[in-house]
Design an enzyme around this catalytic site. Structure first.
Site, PDB file in Angstrom:
ATOM      1  N   ASP A 114      17.752 108.524  35.409  1.00  0.00           N
ATOM      2  CA  ASP A 114      18.979 109.006  35.264  1.00  0.00           C
ATOM      3  C   ASP A 114      19.047 108.505  33.781  1.00  0.00           C
ATOM      4  O   ASP A 114      18.690 107.303  33.264  1.00  0.00           O
ATOM      5  CB  ASP A 114      19.999 108.486  36.096  1.00  0.00           C
ATOM      6  CG  ASP A 114      21.174 109.419  36.328  1.00  0.00           C
ATOM      7  OD1 ASP A 114      21.459 110.494  35.233  1.00  0.00           O
ATOM      8  OD2 ASP A 114      21.928 109.368  36.984  1.00  0.00           O
ATOM      9  N   ASP A 154      22.582 108.261  31.578  1.00  0.00           N
ATOM     10  CA  ASP A 154      23.909 108.038  31.503  1.00  0.00           C
ATOM     11  C   ASP A 154      23.780 106.787  32.489  1.00  0.00           C
ATOM     12  O   ASP A 154      23.859 106.952  33.719  1.00  0.00           O
ATOM     13  CB  ASP A 154      25.098 109.040  31.734  1.00  0.00           C
ATOM     14  CG  ASP A 154      25.356 109.505  30.407  1.00  0.00           C
ATOM     15  OD1 ASP A 154      25.516 108.726  29.548  1.00  0.00           O
ATOM     16  OD2 ASP A 154      25.691 110.835  30.691  1.00  0.00           O
TER      17      ASP A 154
END
Lengths: 315, 315
Positions: free
Chosen positions: A98, A100
């Site tokens: 991921d 963010d």
């Protein structure tokens, strides 16, 4: 023959800060100091969210996809505490990150990331970087990685802007049909790269509707899909245009890049996310969107096919 | 002792066109030429929607309220075909009229309405006019009725803008707390009349957010309720402001005037309705709103108390 792969649905506190990554550093980056669990025979997914029950990500309320994905995993192996990082890394072919909250927060690189990525690359691992933020194209994300001093190839990035175009390609969406976009530049760029005609996006950002008696908004009957992502210039014009296409054009698709409630547009606070724009169109069409970003099955299947690792991997 | 009252969930095609209302004219206005059904011992509800299963109105997807309301009715009597209009009118004390599509369409009065209302008034019936359109206050709706040549008292109007203020009053919402409004003038006017402080509404219609690094939107921690209705100037500023209040102010309420998918702002087409704005805030807060307009229990209870007719009426 691919290596055995492993899934981690991680409560990840990324705090590795040393310039020389040690086992304890990448252990922490992979969340080994937290409440981790894993199931065997899947790619490693490194996420900033904490709820295993929602698979790797918990920012969407798309429980249908989440649930079906979970069912696929839990039928194979129950989560077990992760105790040996070397064993995990040794057994895994592909790491899915991921972005963010894992690689960056807003415009700030998170400590320990470059060293950990270098270490994984030095061990020959395949890396994939996924983000639901559809405001940038893959090319634009490539530049962001570069700006942050990270050596990441465009092909290694799976942004939901790209996912929207990839989905249309996967279903052979006709090239003579048009796409109406509620979203930002990233979606337009990816649609263009994929050879699709589009309307809307930033161009409709300043438009207003004068609701005088008898007024009717014309819309293009050739729009065959409405793609909705985060749009800081969302307005009633776009909402009505997208709604008309979905309600009145036979077979028109309603595609969401993501349904995230919040997003990290700046590192100072949480901002209303793509779930807002999708919620607006859902509210006026009473239709459920097809979600192409996290945690959709489309994304999982695309990554599985594109990167040729085995979701049902064997030794 | 009140008269016996009756519910009609009507597929209503309003086509009475004669200047002298005859039985067949008001029969048609009350939908007697269509697929009507009724249950005994309730007020007459005249609506433009066709699906009995969703009670009188079917424009919202708030199935929770719809369902509970249906359960309350269906436990008393099963729908039966309506065959005798005189008998119905004679047995009913209060007639509740939907406005859009029943009294008017856009800015056009529907044929046969004035004569039918006059006839009901001449028989001493109580009339209530309900609308989910929150853009106007009761006073403003009074003027609209006047413009259309209808003699309707402000007290007979139940607009969802008024419902929002009435709901806050009903729960003794503190006068020192503020209300953030995503909506138009009608809501502001009704809040003002009820003595509440508010923010937002048209004033925030032109605001933009510059998402530079580190930027944070400040919000008033004294906002204790966010009221969301139809808003043709909805924008990301309002969405983020409302989202911050609901997510970050402890106990902040999320009140929807309605969740209608579409509305009839002009008579030329259907327009994305209040369900869009509510959907946007639902998408970013992952909270369900409390709906005060149709088909909420609040509206039903308020009308029952205010107009003193018996939902569970007896002979």
């Amino acid at each position: 023959m691919l290596s055995r792969t492993t899934v981690i649905a991680a409560s990840l506190s990324v705090s590795a800060g040393s310039a020389n990554p040690s086992k304890s550093n990448y252990s922490r980056l992979l969340g080994l100091n937290n409440n981790l669990s894993y199931t065997a025979s899947n790619p490693v997914i490194v996420s900033s969210n904490s709820n295993f029950a929602s698979f790797a990500w918990n920012t969407s309320n798309n429980s249908k996809y989440t649930k079906s994905r979970m069912e696929r995993f839990t039928t194979r192996a129950s989560p077990q505490p992760l105790t040996n990082a070397d064993e995990l890394i040794g057994s895994v072919q592909t790491f899915i990150f991921d972005c963010d909250g894992v690689i960056w927060k807003g415009d700030k690189l998170i400590d320990g990331v470059p060293e950990t990525l270098d270490l994984l690359r030095s061990k020959g691992k395949r890396l994939v970087f996924v983000t639901n933020n559809s405001t940038k194209s893959r090319k634009q994300y490539g530049k962001k990685f570069e700006t942050l001093g990270l050596n990441v190839n465009e092909e290694e990035i799976f942004a939901s802007s790209f996912a929207a175009a990839a989905y249309l390609k996967s279903i052979n969406f006709p090239k003579d049909k048009k796409v109406y976009v509620i979203g930002e530049e990233g979606i337009l760029k990816e649609l263009e790269l994929a050879g699709y005609q589009y309307l809307g996006g930033p161009e409709d950002g300043g438009k207003k509707i004068d609701l005088k008696p008898g007024f009717l908004m014309e819309h293009d009957e050739n729009v065959g899909a409405v793609v909705v992502g985060f749009d800081r210039n969302v307005n009633y014009y776009k909402i009505q245009y997208g709604t008309l296409c979905i309600r009145e054009n036979p077979g028109c698709l309603f595609i969401a890049t993501n349904r995230d409630a919040v997003t990290h547009l700046t590192d100072a606070q949480e901002w209303a996310g793509g779930g807002s724009m999708v919620g607006a169109i859902r509210g006026s069409t009473q239709r459920e969107p097809l979600v192409v970003g996290k945690p959709s099955t489309f994304m999982m299947d695309y990554l599985a096919n594109d990167h040729r690792f085995a979701w049902l991997g064997t030794d």
